[in-house]
Design a protein around this motif. Structure first.
Motif, PDB file in Angstrom:
ATOM      1  N   CYS A  50      -1.817  -6.412   1.529  1.00 20.02           N
ATOM      2  CA  CYS A  50      -2.595  -6.279   0.306  1.00 20.02           C
ATOM      3  C   CYS A  50      -3.708  -7.316   0.323  1.00 20.02           C
ATOM      4  O   CYS A  50      -3.574  -8.373   0.948  1.00 20.02           O
ATOM      5  CB  CYS A  50      -1.742  -6.409  -0.955  1.00 20.02           C
ATOM      6  N   ALA A  51      -4.799  -6.975  -0.327  1.00 19.09           N
ATOM      7  CA  ALA A  51      -5.974  -7.830  -0.330  1.00 19.09           C
ATOM      8  C   ALA A  51      -6.678  -7.694  -1.667  1.00 19.09           C
ATOM      9  O   ALA A  51      -6.566  -6.659  -2.331  1.00 19.09           O
ATOM     10  CB  ALA A  51      -6.914  -7.446   0.808  1.00 19.09           C
ATOM     11  N   TRP A  93      -5.844 -12.410   1.052  1.00 15.39           N
ATOM     12  CA  TRP A  93      -4.965 -11.520   1.805  1.00 15.39           C
ATOM     13  C   TRP A  93      -3.516 -11.991   1.683  1.00 15.39           C
ATOM     14  O   TRP A  93      -3.246 -13.199   1.688  1.00 15.39           O
ATOM     15  CB  TRP A  93      -5.355 -11.537   3.290  1.00 15.39           C
ATOM     16  N   GLY A  94      -2.642 -10.994   1.616  1.00 15.93           N
ATOM     17  CA  GLY A  94      -1.224 -11.294   1.710  1.00 15.93           C
ATOM     18  C   GLY A  94      -0.817 -11.402   3.172  1.00 15.93           C
ATOM     19  O   GLY A  94      -1.607 -11.144   4.083  1.00 15.93           O
ATOM     20  N   GLN A  95       0.437 -11.723   3.408  1.00 17.31           N
ATOM     21  CA  GLN A  95       0.912 -12.000   4.754  1.00 17.31           C
ATOM     22  C   GLN A  95       1.290 -10.748   5.536  1.00 17.31           C
ATOM     23  O   GLN A  95       1.490 -10.838   6.743  1.00 17.31           O
ATOM     24  CB  GLN A  95       2.120 -12.953   4.701  1.00 17.31           C
ATOM     25  N   LEU A 122      -1.450 -14.040  -2.363  1.00 12.76           N
ATOM     26  CA  LEU A 122      -0.880 -12.707  -2.477  1.00 12.76           C
ATOM     27  C   LEU A 122       0.395 -12.629  -1.649  1.00 12.76           C
ATOM     28  O   LEU A 122       0.462 -13.176  -0.542  1.00 12.76           O
ATOM     29  CB  LEU A 122      -1.875 -11.650  -1.985  1.00 12.76           C
ATOM     30  N   GLN A 123       1.359 -11.936  -2.203  1.00 13.36           N
ATOM     31  CA  GLN A 123       2.638 -11.762  -1.526  1.00 13.36           C
ATOM     32  C   GLN A 123       2.954 -10.279  -1.470  1.00 13.36           C
ATOM     33  O   GLN A 123       3.162  -9.659  -2.510  1.00 13.36           O
ATOM     34  CB  GLN A 123       3.745 -12.513  -2.279  1.00 13.36           C
ATOM     35  N   VAL A 135      -8.049  -4.494  -5.886  1.00 12.18           N
ATOM     36  CA  VAL A 135      -6.895  -4.782  -5.035  1.00 12.18           C
ATOM     37  C   VAL A 135      -6.666  -3.588  -4.117  1.00 12.18           C
ATOM     38  O   VAL A 135      -6.633  -2.449  -4.586  1.00 12.18           O
ATOM     39  CB  VAL A 135      -5.638  -5.067  -5.867  1.00 12.18           C
ATOM     40  N   SER A 136      -6.526  -3.862  -2.849  1.00 15.24           N
ATOM     41  CA  SER A 136      -6.404  -2.799  -1.864  1.00 15.24           C
ATOM     42  C   SER A 136      -5.216  -3.030  -0.941  1.00 15.24           C
ATOM     43  O   SER A 136      -4.722  -4.149  -0.812  1.00 15.24           O
ATOM     44  CB  SER A 136      -7.675  -2.718  -1.005  1.00 15.24           C
ATOM     45  N   TRP A 137      -4.826  -1.953  -0.320  1.00 16.68           N
ATOM     46  CA  TRP A 137      -3.872  -1.999   0.782  1.00 16.68           C
ATOM     47  C   TRP A 137      -4.593  -1.611   2.064  1.00 16.68           C
ATOM     48  O   TRP A 137      -5.353  -0.639   2.079  1.00 16.68           O
ATOM     49  CB  TRP A 137      -2.697  -1.059   0.538  1.00 16.68           C
ATOM     50  N   PHE A 138      -4.350  -2.379   3.086  1.00 15.91           N
ATOM     51  CA  PHE A 138      -4.801  -2.085   4.439  1.00 15.91           C
ATOM     52  C   PHE A 138      -3.569  -2.006   5.335  1.00 15.91           C
ATOM     53  O   PHE A 138      -2.483  -2.456   4.953  1.00 15.91           O
ATOM     54  CB  PHE A 138      -5.724  -3.204   4.961  1.00 15.91           C
TER      55      PHE A 138
END
Length: 126
Positions: free
Chosen positions: A95-96, A116-118, A3-4, A33-36
């Motif tokens: 994002c995850a 997980w994205g960075q 994920l980017q 897909v979520s945002w943390f």
């Protein structure tokens, strides 16, 4: 899958930003897909999620009415439109993605997510 996350930056209070999450290696089919986000000195917290199949959406109370999560099936992208930003929204946003087979209540927990994205920094400051 990798994920980017992108789209972070510096914005004044009341401003807007749009974050993007791109997947490579596979599509988001069968995923939630979520945002943390993680603010300085705090734990990572759930912000918003979207179920790829069916598009069911949920938000944290702190962002309801200000943030909008959406998806683009053709581009295999998930977005987080953030409006009316406040200084307390300052954080690194991640994002995850996780399988969509888990209990709905599980998706607020970081341990549910396989990918997980960075992270992308969002700073809200005047």
């Amino acid at each position: 899958v990798q994920l980017q996350a992108s789209g972070g930056g510096l914005v004044q209070p009341g401003g807007s930003l749009r974050l993007s999450c791109a997947a490579s290696g596979r599509t988001f089919t069968g995923q939630v897909v979520s945002w943390f986000r993680r603010a300085p000195g705090k734990e990572r917290e759930f912000v918003a999620r979207i179920r790829w199949s069916g598009g069911k959406i949920a938000y944290a109370d702190s962002v309801k009415g200000r943030f909008t999560i959406s998806r683009d099936n053709a581009k295999n992208m998930v977005y987080l439109q953030m409006n009316s930003l406040k200084e307390e929204d300052t954080a690194v946003y991640y994002c995850a993605a996780a399988s969509d087979r888990w209990n709905t209540g599980s998706y607020i927990y970081t341990g549910t997510y396989e990918y997980w994205g960075q992270g992308t920094q969002v700073t809200v400051s005047s």
